[in-house]
Design an enzyme around this catalytic site. Structure first.
Site, mmCIF file in Angstrom:
data_model
loop_
_atom_site.group_PDB
_atom_site.id
_atom_site.type_symbol
_atom_site.label_atom_id
_atom_site.label_comp_id
_atom_site.label_asym_id
_atom_site.label_seq_id
_atom_site.Cartn_x
_atom_site.Cartn_y
_atom_site.Cartn_z
ATOM 1 N N HIS A 119 58.920 -53.649 -30.864
ATOM 2 C CA HIS A 119 57.946 -54.711 -31.095
ATOM 3 C C HIS A 119 57.378 -55.283 -29.820
ATOM 4 O O HIS A 119 56.207 -55.652 -29.766
ATOM 5 C CB HIS A 119 58.585 -55.810 -31.941
ATOM 6 N N GLU B 185 45.311 -35.854 -43.679
ATOM 7 C CA GLU B 185 46.465 -36.109 -42.816
ATOM 8 C C GLU B 185 47.690 -35.305 -43.244
ATOM 9 O O GLU B 185 48.784 -35.537 -42.780
ATOM 10 C CB GLU B 185 46.759 -37.610 -42.691
ATOM 11 N N ASP C 236 49.418 -38.852 -38.790
ATOM 12 C CA ASP C 236 50.220 -38.198 -39.824
ATOM 13 C C ASP C 236 50.028 -36.690 -39.824
ATOM 14 O O ASP C 236 50.968 -35.948 -40.098
ATOM 15 C CB ASP C 236 49.893 -38.783 -41.204
ATOM 16 N N CYS D 173 40.353 -40.678 -37.096
ATOM 17 C CA CYS D 173 40.727 -42.096 -36.970
ATOM 18 C C CYS D 173 42.178 -42.285 -36.533
ATOM 19 O O CYS D 173 42.672 -43.401 -36.507
ATOM 20 C CB CYS D 173 40.454 -42.842 -38.270
HETATM 21 C C1 PEP Z 1 46.824 -41.549 -39.266
HETATM 22 O O1 PEP Z 1 47.801 -41.159 -39.919
HETATM 23 O O2 PEP Z 1 46.335 -40.922 -38.305
HETATM 24 C C2 PEP Z 1 46.186 -42.840 -39.601
HETATM 25 C C3 PEP Z 1 45.069 -43.211 -39.022
HETATM 26 O O3 PEP Z 1 46.795 -43.643 -40.498
HETATM 27 P P1 PEP Z 1 48.121 -44.499 -40.170
HETATM 28 O O4 PEP Z 1 48.355 -44.438 -38.685
HETATM 29 O O5 PEP Z 1 47.837 -45.874 -40.659
HETATM 30 O O6 PEP Z 1 49.148 -43.778 -40.961
HETATM 31 MG MG MG Z 2 48.281 -42.045 -41.833
#
Ligand code: PEP
Ligand code: MG
Length: 610
Positions: A203, A446, A470, A517
């Protein structure tokens, strides 16, 4: 060599320069005087209580819990951003956990002991269990228990709250920092943070990154090497702490720091310009946000809308899910603030590393990353999903809202989710509620299965977004929360590069946009490869946008494509890393310092050798 004294200075190095290494947790260079955080040790004599006093002792315990909760609430409310608020909210949930309360009450009653003694005994028991866990996430939660117990004990004693008041410009040195401590430090204008424990996902690291304070964590033997007022340099890029540097070295660090800050200012000044490459290719840069208050940061850094709104954060710190009206109001407010740009709302992606107490399932998940998480969970909790969808569909009449489904595994699951969207629309129609009927629907790619089936999936949706966090986890079988396998996290693995290319090509063939993303989008090392593979939209944490934009504005599509073509040819990950790093270092060495906060294996080897 130690002379055997144990006065705390025996192991201390000479008064000269010392260089310590740890994990680079938040980029930037901090130079200042050490402020050693000496946590108050709380001594607890074992005190027994008479049977008639037990109810009063239990009441005293509950009063201390309420005070602690109110203190955490006050600290949380002073915070501007999202992710750290979330951490504090999670601590509040831990504090109010009925199991914890019952165990303490039981200890007071069964053993006739004081509330202080019961709290510390129960906390120790929980900490021991957590620290034995295989999963680093749970081990790190052990320190949360320590911090919470410490606060409760102080409140039981009626003593003044621990105040952290380092002078502005100091570097805080601590064994560990609680989320509440770190939040207080942001207000104190500290220039660096160094802790003895912790890793990338601890954290204090997460907090430091979002507060943009340079930080190094996991520095062994830190407290033996430093005392208050020592001059320190914290290099959050390389993970180095220099203690008592000589004057000429300090000058060099000062120059490096100035260069770093000038660069940050320079790229930030371009925040209003579009990310257009030299040949005219346009790349859209949007922001990832977790809660509403991060939107100002997105706009400040020049985001052209929200590419990923992580709606699950609105579920995590509460006992009940948000209502349809809440979804509607939040989404409408977001659209209003980012207009005329769009906002992509991802349906709740709960479970695994985003725990919630909203569902009580019998079965304990032994492997939560592969368990009932994300879209699977949403489809099982259909009413909750429908409620969110209705709120979003209603908000969409106020601006360009898009809905994105996470962790889609294939066409069958996508159809089930699309059926839920159709049902939400017809519920609204029956109820006579105003809503949009043509909201663009997209999916996150993902899972390897979705990447392989991207051409089929693309036929059913309006856009796709690659979640590399992911996708890497599932393709390379690396638990993204486990530091022990962090070294295997290599986004340029040929399998990954080919999957991204495949999805990008599928989007192009279907005529729908494809974005990235995951964290990879925020890392300047990968900008050329991603754009070269055909990606024209990147979504990232807001503070990364200016650097990525500057890279794109200084490049041409043909050079980015040439690199991507070469990378697609190679078979081994070290080859693709070498190819990419060589080009990016020669063209954008300064930009790379403002990147992801983790190193590739080849970079770690080079640093270790140096
Ligand atoms: C990802 O898995 O790349 C993503 C953008 O979603 P999160 O990091 O929220 O799982
Ligand atoms: Mg994800």
């Amino acid at each position: 060599m130690s002379d055997g004294r144990d006065d705390g200075t025996a192991n201390r190095a000479s008064e000269g320069r010392v260089e310590l290494r740890g994990t680079a947790a938040s980029p930037g260079i901090g130079i200042g005087c050490a402020y050693v955080l000496d946590r108050r040790r709380i001594h607890l004599p074992r005190r027994e209580v008479a049977a008639s006093d037990i109810p009063a002792e239990v009441a005293r315990f509950h009063a201390a819990i309420d005070t602690t909760n109110a203190q955490l609430e006050a600290i949380k409310n002073r915070l501007p951003h999202g992710e750290h608020r979330q951490i504090l909210a999670a601590q509040q949930l831990m504090l109010r956990d009925p199991d914890l309360g019952n165990s303490v009450e039981e200890a007071i009653t069964r053993e006739s002991i004081s509330a202080e003694w019961a709290v510390s005994a129960v906390a120790e028991e929980i900490r021991d269990t957590l620290e034995r866990a295989d999963d680093v996430y749970f081990r790190e939660r052990g320190s949360d228990i320590t911090f919470l117990a410490e606060r409760v004990l102080i409140n039981l004693g009626g003593e003044a709250e621990l105040e952290l008041q380092p002078p502005p410009g100091s570097v805080v040195i601590a064994h560990d920092l609680s989320p509440a401590d770190t939040a207080e430090l942001a207000r104190a204008q500290v220039v660096g943070i160094v802790t003895e424990v912790g890793g990338q996902t601890s954290h204090s690291a997460i907090m430091a990154r979002s507060l943009e304070i340079p930080a190094v964590v996991g520095v062994e033997g830190l407290l033996q090497q430093i005392q208050s007022d020592d001059t320190l340099v914290v290099d959050g890029i390389e993970g180095v702490v220099v203690v008592r540097p000589a004057a000429d070295e300090l000058d060099r660090w000062q120059v490096a720091n100035n260069r770093y800050e000038i660069f940050e200012d320079r790229v930030q000044r371009e925040h209003g310009l579009p990310a257009i490459a030299r040949d005219g290719t346009n790349v859209v840069l949007r922001a990832n946000v977790a809660i509403d208050s991060e939107i100002s940061s997105a706009l400040f850094h020049g985001a052209e809308g929200i590419g990923l709104y992580r709606t699950e954060f609105a579920y995590m710190d509460r006992e009940r899910p948000p209502t349809e009206d809440e979804h509607y109001r939040v989404a409408k407010g977001v659209l209003h603030r980012v207009a005329p740009y769009p906002a992509v709302f991802r349906t709740f992606d709960l479970g695994s590393d985003k725990p919630t107490r909203l569902f009580q399932y019998e079965e304990v998940e032994r492997n939560p990353a592969m368990g009932l998480r994300s879209l699977r969970l949403a489809l099982r909790e259909r009413e909750m999903l429908l409620c969110q969808l209705r709120g979003l569909l209603r908000a969409a009449v106020h601006g360009p809202l898009r809905i994105m489904l996470p962790l889609v595994s294939g066409v069958e699951e996508l159809r089930a989710a699309l059926a839920a969207i159709a049902e939400a629309k017809s519920q609204l129609a029956v109820a006579g509620m105003a809503h949009s009927t043509d909201v663009p629907i997209g999916i996150m790619v993902e899972m390897p299965s979705a990447a392989v089936m991207a051409d089929a999936l693309a036929k059913h949706v309006d856009f796709m977004s690659i979640g590399t966090n992911d996708l890497i986890q599932y393709t390379l079988a690396i638990d993204r929360t486990n530091d022990a396998v962090g070294y295997l996290y290599r986004p340029l693995h040929p399998a990954l590069v080919r999957l991204i290319h495949r999805v990008s090509a599928a989007g192009k063939a279907a005529g729908i946009p494809v974005s990235v993303c995951g964290e990879m989008a925020a890392d300047p090392r990968y900008t050329w490869v991603l754009c070269g593979l055909g990606i024209r939209e990147l979504s990232m944490h807001p503070s990364a946008i200016p650097v990525i934009k500057n890279i794109i504005r200084g490049s041409t599509l043909s050079e980015m494509e040439a690199l991507a073509r070469q990378v697609l040819e190679v078979e081994e990950v070290h080859e693709s890393e070498e190819l990419v790093l060589e080009v990016m270092r020669s063209r954008f060495s300064e930009h790379l310092q403002h990147g992801g906060g983790y190193r590739l294996a080849s970079e770690r080897d080079a640093a270790g050798a140096g």
